[in-house]
Motif scaffolding. Structure first.
Motif, PDB file in Angstrom:
ATOM      1  N   LEU A 126       9.010  -0.631  -1.156  1.00  7.59           N
ATOM      2  CA  LEU A 126      10.218  -1.409  -1.850  1.00  7.59           C
ATOM      3  C   LEU A 126      10.309  -1.057  -3.498  1.00  7.59           C
ATOM      4  O   LEU A 126      11.345  -0.792  -4.064  1.00  7.59           O
ATOM      5  CB  LEU A 126       9.773  -2.983  -2.057  1.00  7.59           C
ATOM      6  CG  LEU A 126       9.741  -3.569  -0.725  1.00  7.59           C
ATOM      7  CD1 LEU A 126       9.042  -5.105  -1.036  1.00  7.59           C
ATOM      8  CD2 LEU A 126      11.222  -3.864  -0.271  1.00  7.59           C
ATOM      9  N   VAL A 129      12.155   2.572  -3.051  1.00 12.74           N
ATOM     10  CA  VAL A 129      13.359   2.285  -2.846  1.00 12.74           C
ATOM     11  C   VAL A 129      14.279   1.709  -4.142  1.00 12.74           C
ATOM     12  O   VAL A 129      15.197   2.319  -4.476  1.00 12.74           O
ATOM     13  CB  VAL A 129      13.877   1.294  -1.812  1.00 12.74           C
ATOM     14  CG1 VAL A 129      15.210   1.011  -1.661  1.00 12.74           C
ATOM     15  CG2 VAL A 129      13.331   2.112  -0.319  1.00 12.74           C
ATOM     16  N   GLN A 130      13.831   0.910  -4.861  1.00 12.10           N
ATOM     17  CA  GLN A 130      14.316   0.391  -6.116  1.00 12.10           C
ATOM     18  C   GLN A 130      14.277   1.645  -7.248  1.00 12.10           C
ATOM     19  O   GLN A 130      15.352   1.643  -7.661  1.00 12.10           O
ATOM     20  CB  GLN A 130      13.508  -0.721  -6.598  1.00 12.10           C
ATOM     21  CG  GLN A 130      14.166  -1.255  -7.930  1.00 12.10           C
ATOM     22  CD  GLN A 130      15.393  -1.678  -7.816  1.00 12.10           C
ATOM     23  OE1 GLN A 130      15.743  -2.705  -6.993  1.00 12.10           O
ATOM     24  NE2 GLN A 130      16.339  -1.525  -8.625  1.00 12.10           N
ATOM     25  N   THR A 133      17.056   4.468  -6.572  1.00  5.38           N
ATOM     26  CA  THR A 133      18.551   4.085  -6.789  1.00  5.38           C
ATOM     27  C   THR A 133      19.041   4.470  -8.603  1.00  5.38           C
ATOM     28  O   THR A 133      19.938   4.665  -9.040  1.00  5.38           O
ATOM     29  CB  THR A 133      19.053   2.654  -6.649  1.00  5.38           C
ATOM     30  OG1 THR A 133      18.165   1.677  -7.520  1.00  5.38           O
ATOM     31  CG2 THR A 133      18.572   2.071  -5.300  1.00  5.38           C
ATOM     32  N   GLU A 164      19.489   2.830 -16.984  1.00  9.63           N
ATOM     33  CA  GLU A 164      19.151   3.128 -15.447  1.00  9.63           C
ATOM     34  C   GLU A 164      17.724   4.240 -15.538  1.00  9.63           C
ATOM     35  O   GLU A 164      16.916   4.088 -14.856  1.00  9.63           O
ATOM     36  CB  GLU A 164      20.267   3.852 -14.692  1.00  9.63           C
ATOM     37  CG  GLU A 164      21.406   2.996 -14.538  1.00  9.63           C
ATOM     38  CD  GLU A 164      21.304   1.611 -13.894  1.00  9.63           C
ATOM     39  OE1 GLU A 164      20.045   1.298 -13.905  1.00  9.63           O
ATOM     40  OE2 GLU A 164      22.320   0.810 -13.627  1.00  9.63           O
ATOM     41  N   LEU A 204      19.371   5.357  -0.168  1.00 10.86           N
ATOM     42  CA  LEU A 204      20.327   4.647   0.355  1.00 10.86           C
ATOM     43  C   LEU A 204      21.892   5.090   0.075  1.00 10.86           C
ATOM     44  O   LEU A 204      21.996   5.594  -0.823  1.00 10.86           O
ATOM     45  CB  LEU A 204      20.378   3.263  -0.559  1.00 10.86           C
ATOM     46  CG  LEU A 204      19.028   2.515  -0.581  1.00 10.86           C
ATOM     47  CD1 LEU A 204      19.054   1.239  -1.235  1.00 10.86           C
ATOM     48  CD2 LEU A 204      18.575   2.242   1.079  1.00 10.86           C
ATOM     49  N   GLY A 205      22.500   4.784   1.288  1.00 12.46           N
ATOM     50  CA  GLY A 205      23.826   5.294   1.233  1.00 12.46           C
ATOM     51  C   GLY A 205      24.617   5.470   0.156  1.00 12.46           C
ATOM     52  O   GLY A 205      25.097   6.528  -0.094  1.00 12.46           O
ATOM     53  N   PHE A 207      24.243   5.407  -2.842  1.00  8.63           N
ATOM     54  CA  PHE A 207      23.822   6.074  -3.866  1.00  8.63           C
ATOM     55  C   PHE A 207      24.237   7.750  -3.758  1.00  8.63           C
ATOM     56  O   PHE A 207      23.631   8.552  -4.498  1.00  8.63           O
ATOM     57  CB  PHE A 207      22.355   5.727  -4.593  1.00  8.63           C
ATOM     58  CG  PHE A 207      22.396   4.500  -4.841  1.00  8.63           C
ATOM     59  CD1 PHE A 207      22.746   4.362  -6.241  1.00  8.63           C
ATOM     60  CD2 PHE A 207      22.059   3.469  -4.065  1.00  8.63           C
ATOM     61  CE1 PHE A 207      22.824   3.049  -6.804  1.00  8.63           C
ATOM     62  CE2 PHE A 207      22.239   2.199  -4.556  1.00  8.63           C
ATOM     63  CZ  PHE A 207      22.372   1.858  -5.779  1.00  8.63           C
ATOM     64  N   PHE A 220      31.917   0.466  -9.461  1.00  6.52           N
ATOM     65  CA  PHE A 220      30.401   0.555  -9.089  1.00  6.52           C
ATOM     66  C   PHE A 220      29.870  -0.182 -10.043  1.00  6.52           C
ATOM     67  O   PHE A 220      28.679  -0.927  -9.686  1.00  6.52           O
ATOM     68  CB  PHE A 220      30.056   2.197  -9.456  1.00  6.52           C
ATOM     69  CG  PHE A 220      28.684   2.378  -9.248  1.00  6.52           C
ATOM     70  CD1 PHE A 220      28.175   2.897  -7.972  1.00  6.52           C
ATOM     71  CD2 PHE A 220      27.624   2.186  -9.989  1.00  6.52           C
ATOM     72  CE1 PHE A 220      26.948   3.348  -7.671  1.00  6.52           C
ATOM     73  CE2 PHE A 220      26.143   2.491  -9.685  1.00  6.52           C
ATOM     74  CZ  PHE A 220      25.872   3.016  -8.791  1.00  6.52           C
ATOM     75  N   THR A 224      28.138  -2.660  -7.514  1.00  4.50           N
ATOM     76  CA  THR A 224      26.928  -2.070  -6.758  1.00  4.50           C
ATOM     77  C   THR A 224      25.797  -2.382  -7.845  1.00  4.50           C
ATOM     78  O   THR A 224      24.680  -2.703  -7.644  1.00  4.50           O
ATOM     79  CB  THR A 224      27.032  -0.415  -6.854  1.00  4.50           C
ATOM     80  OG1 THR A 224      28.141  -0.211  -6.028  1.00  4.50           O
ATOM     81  CG2 THR A 224      25.771   0.062  -6.145  1.00  4.50           C
ATOM     82  N   ASP A 227      24.549  -5.691  -6.739  1.00  2.00           N
ATOM     83  CA  ASP A 227      23.522  -5.301  -5.692  1.00  2.00           C
ATOM     84  C   ASP A 227      22.147  -5.347  -6.447  1.00  2.00           C
ATOM     85  O   ASP A 227      21.195  -5.986  -6.263  1.00  2.00           O
ATOM     86  CB  ASP A 227      23.678  -4.121  -4.711  1.00  2.00           C
ATOM     87  CG  ASP A 227      22.524  -4.067  -3.825  1.00  2.00           C
ATOM     88  OD1 ASP A 227      21.934  -5.113  -3.272  1.00  2.00           O
ATOM     89  OD2 ASP A 227      21.946  -3.023  -3.634  1.00  2.00           O
ATOM     90  N   ALA A 318      20.197  -4.066   7.424  1.00  2.00           N
ATOM     91  CA  ALA A 318      20.653  -4.866   8.380  1.00  2.00           C
ATOM     92  C   ALA A 318      20.662  -6.281   8.223  1.00  2.00           C
ATOM     93  O   ALA A 318      19.648  -6.869   7.352  1.00  2.00           O
ATOM     94  CB  ALA A 318      19.829  -4.541   9.621  1.00  2.00           C
ATOM     95  N   ASN A 323      11.851  -5.627   8.784  1.00  2.00           N
ATOM     96  CA  ASN A 323      11.209  -5.332   7.466  1.00  2.00           C
ATOM     97  C   ASN A 323      11.452  -6.614   6.428  1.00  2.00           C
ATOM     98  O   ASN A 323      10.284  -6.914   5.791  1.00  2.00           O
ATOM     99  CB  ASN A 323      12.101  -4.104   7.021  1.00  2.00           C
ATOM    100  CG  ASN A 323      11.867  -2.931   7.708  1.00  2.00           C
ATOM    101  OD1 ASN A 323      10.924  -2.921   8.474  1.00  2.00           O
ATOM    102  ND2 ASN A 323      12.841  -1.980   7.384  1.00  2.00           N
ATOM    103  N   LYS A 333       8.884 -10.176  -1.774  1.00  2.00           N
ATOM    104  CA  LYS A 333      10.190 -10.072  -1.988  1.00  2.00           C
ATOM    105  C   LYS A 333      10.758 -11.586  -1.739  1.00  2.00           C
ATOM    106  O   LYS A 333      10.567 -11.948  -0.292  1.00  2.00           O
ATOM    107  CB  LYS A 333      10.894  -9.004  -1.388  1.00  2.00           C
ATOM    108  CG  LYS A 333      12.241  -8.845  -1.844  1.00  2.00           C
ATOM    109  CD  LYS A 333      13.071  -7.756  -1.351  1.00  2.00           C
ATOM    110  CE  LYS A 333      14.617  -7.933  -1.369  1.00  2.00           C
ATOM    111  NZ  LYS A 333      15.297  -6.819  -0.604  1.00  2.00           N
ATOM    112  N   ASN A 375      17.896 -10.638   4.717  1.00  2.00           N
ATOM    113  CA  ASN A 375      19.018 -10.004   4.223  1.00  2.00           C
ATOM    114  C   ASN A 375      20.394 -10.341   4.268  1.00  2.00           C
ATOM    115  O   ASN A 375      21.131 -10.307   3.545  1.00  2.00           O
ATOM    116  CB  ASN A 375      18.965  -8.429   4.952  1.00  2.00           C
ATOM    117  CG  ASN A 375      17.879  -7.510   4.699  1.00  2.00           C
ATOM    118  OD1 ASN A 375      16.989  -7.909   3.553  1.00  2.00           O
ATOM    119  ND2 ASN A 375      17.567  -6.519   5.408  1.00  2.00           N
ATOM    120  N   ILE A 417      25.924  -0.058   8.099  1.00  2.00           N
ATOM    121  CA  ILE A 417      24.671  -0.450   8.443  1.00  2.00           C
ATOM    122  C   ILE A 417      25.004  -2.035   9.046  1.00  2.00           C
ATOM    123  O   ILE A 417      25.657  -2.831   8.434  1.00  2.00           O
ATOM    124  CB  ILE A 417      24.090  -0.607   7.167  1.00  2.00           C
ATOM    125  CG1 ILE A 417      23.702   0.893   6.486  1.00  2.00           C
ATOM    126  CG2 ILE A 417      22.611  -1.217   7.278  1.00  2.00           C
ATOM    127  CD1 ILE A 417      22.533   1.765   6.982  1.00  2.00           C
TER     128      ILE A 417
END
Ligand code: BYC
Length: 493
Positions: A126, A129-130, A133, A164, A204-205, A207, A220, A224, A227, A318, A323, A333, A375, A417
């Motif tokens: 996790l 992945v965070q 981005t 960022e 991730l897609g 990005f 964005f 985005t 998100d 998904a 997960n 989370k 999700n 997805i």
């Protein structure tokens, strides 16, 4: 007070130590091993920034805010800074004494101050992945300085970029402090993946998509980065307290990114409506005449929004996910606003949640176990959260007396997805054949002609007080500075 600053309201003020090589409020100097590990990562980060951060302008002086504390009433200072000299720091929201795990099978137990061994790899994933981005978005936006529609906008771009970068530091701190050797390896890998790279892309897609122009940048940062807001808010509910505290402070900075997106799109709409009214054009679909005024026609903006909404919805994973069930049950989370939700037990063993899916070519809504639909629920919360700004954009149009309304496309539109990834769906929610999809795509998403037109507008306006024709000046400047303030001091050679 904004949603984000509320996240850290009411907690004690903690000074950031700027005397250390890495500014921090985590008493870094007392942990020599950690300090050394971060100091050895630092030059690699600066190399990455110079190679993949904003193209050009690295020696320009940019009017940036730097976090100096985590007190919402006065956490930042403003001043002209060269970006590579920005003080990226490690800032955690203050510890809440007695905090407990808000959800899952450990609910009510004291929040973890160390990594819970049984969930180590899930937690690390996790965080990675965070973390991934954050540099990804900087890479995506690196070419935009050259076509900034004003110095005000250029400054906002660079502010978003350096923050960022700081968010990457926040995740790297967690990896290096809590995950030993594999954490250090992951921290290095975060500097090695590249947005859009064929062999070593970002995770991730969305990005790995291009951010080719300023309209994309504003979309964005509205859609985005939102998100980002939702995921950070969910991670702020983590039972792993250092992650929760990191995310709570990140949310404070995220609020400005959302503001940049909302006002960027809003000012674009304002310029269009103003130009249309001045020219006496009432039909928003009178594309050629509107474009000839040097502004963006509203249907093209809707297409841009359609793209960014759909790829961002994919970032929720998904809708039905084991997960996500495990992350929730493990207490790593939560849901959006988990600790404020009053209608269930926060364990969800017996609860259900309605999920829209396609069965035999028809939309159906099925109750699925709520744990597996974590999700789906966050995505629904996200879609609701997007609507506020869209309503405000529509007010601008309505006030100008133009008959046009921005809408969110159907949840299943253009998805790669999740539940809808194998179904072609129009923005208004019709299930389509492949042929119908191909025929309609150019009307729903930006096509080659649109790109050429948008590209033709992307010309630099680099003088103080100068704004491109397609975007209205802001109402107020940053930190109460005037709109013609020299937000970026560029050396013109
Ligand atoms: N593209 O069960 P699934 C931000 C992978 S943005 C590619 O469907 P899960 C920011 C998934 O990794 C917020 N791959 O979903 C914004 C998994 O792979 P593995 C970022 C995807 O795991 C702007 C497999 O498919 N933070 O901060 O329940 C500027 C099956 O996964 C995608 C987070 O996302 C995709 N779109 O949830 C700067 C929070 N979607 O495990 C910054 C942390 C899924 O089989 N991440 N996959 O190898 C998470 O909570 C979860 O990883 C996700 C996915 C919500 C992303």
């Amino acid at each position: 007070m904004s949603e984000a600053t509320e996240a850290i309201r009411g907690e004690a003020f903690v000074e950031v130590n700027y005397d250390d090589s890495i500014p921090n409020n985590v008493n870094l100097s007392s942990d020599k091993q950690l300090l050394r590990a971060l100091e050895s990562w630092h030059p690699n980060y600066i190399d990455w920034w110079k190679e993949m951060g904003p193209e050009g302008f690295q020696s320009a002086e940019v009017y940036l805010r730097t976090a100096v504390g985590v007190d919402p009433s006065g956490w930042a200072k403003f001043g002209h800074v060269k970006m590579p000299e920005y003080r990226w720091g490690i800032l955690l929201a203050p510890k809440e004494e007695g905090r407990t795990i808000p959800c899952g099978r450990h609910k009510g137990e004291p929040a973890w101050q160390e990594v819970p061994g049984e969930y180590r790899s899930l937690l690390r994933k996790l965080i990675v992945v965070q973390g991934d981005t954050e540099p990804a978005s900087v890479e995506q936006q690196r070419w935009l300085g050259a076509t900034a529609p004003s110095l005000y906008d250029m400054r906002n771009l660079f502010q978003v970029n350096v923050e960022e970068g700081r968010h990457l530091w926040a995740m790297v701190y967690l990896l290096v402090k809590y995950f030993g050797k594999d954490g250090r390896e992951e921290a290095q890998a975060l500097l090695e993946r590249r947005s859009g790279h064929e062999d070593n892309p970002r995770i991730l897609g969305a990005f790995n998509e291009r951010t080719p122009d300023w309209l994309s940048f504003f979309m964005f940062t509205y859609f985005t980065d939102r998100d980002g807001k939702m995921q950070l808010a969910a991670l702020a509910q983590s039972g792993f307290d250092p992650l929760s505290r990191s995310c709570r402070f990140m949310l404070t900075e995220e609020a400005h990114h959302l503001f940049v997106g909302e006002t960027g799109v809003g000012r674009t709409i304002e310029a269009t409506c103003h130009a249309m009214n001045k020219a006496g054009i009432t039909d928003p679909f009178d594309k050629e005449r509107i474009r000839a005024l040097g502004v963006v026609d509203l249907p093209t903006l809707q297409k841009k929004a359609n793209f960014h909404m759909s790829v961002t919805r994919d970032l929720f994973g998904a809708e039905v996910s084991s997960n996500a069930a495990e992350s929730f049950s493990a207490g790593l989370k939560g849901r959006f606003n988990e600790s404020h939700l009053t209608s269930d037990d926060h364990v969800l063993e017996n609860a259900t949640y309605p999920v829209m899916r396609v069965v035999d070519g028809q939309f159906v809504t099925e109750d699925v176990p709520a744990l597996r639909a974590i999700n789906a629920r966050l995505l629904d919360d996200y879609i609701a959260d997007c609507q506020g700004g869209i309503d405000r954009w529509n007010k601008v149009i309505e006030k100008a007396g133009i008959s046009f309304k921005f809408t969110q496309p159907h949840k299943g539109f253009n998805r790669k997805i999740g539940e809808f990834n194998k179904t072609r769906i129009s923005p208004d929610g019709r299930i389509l054949s492949e042929q119908e999809w191909q025929a309609g795509m150019g009307e729903w998403l930006v096509n080659d002609d649109d790109y050429v037109f948008i590209h033709s507008l992307m010309k630099a306006c680099h003088q103080p007080g100068e704004y491109a024709s397609w975007i209205a000046p802001p109402r107020v400047g940053i930190n109460n500075q005037p709109v013609d303030f020299e937000y970026v001091k560029i050396e013109h050679s």
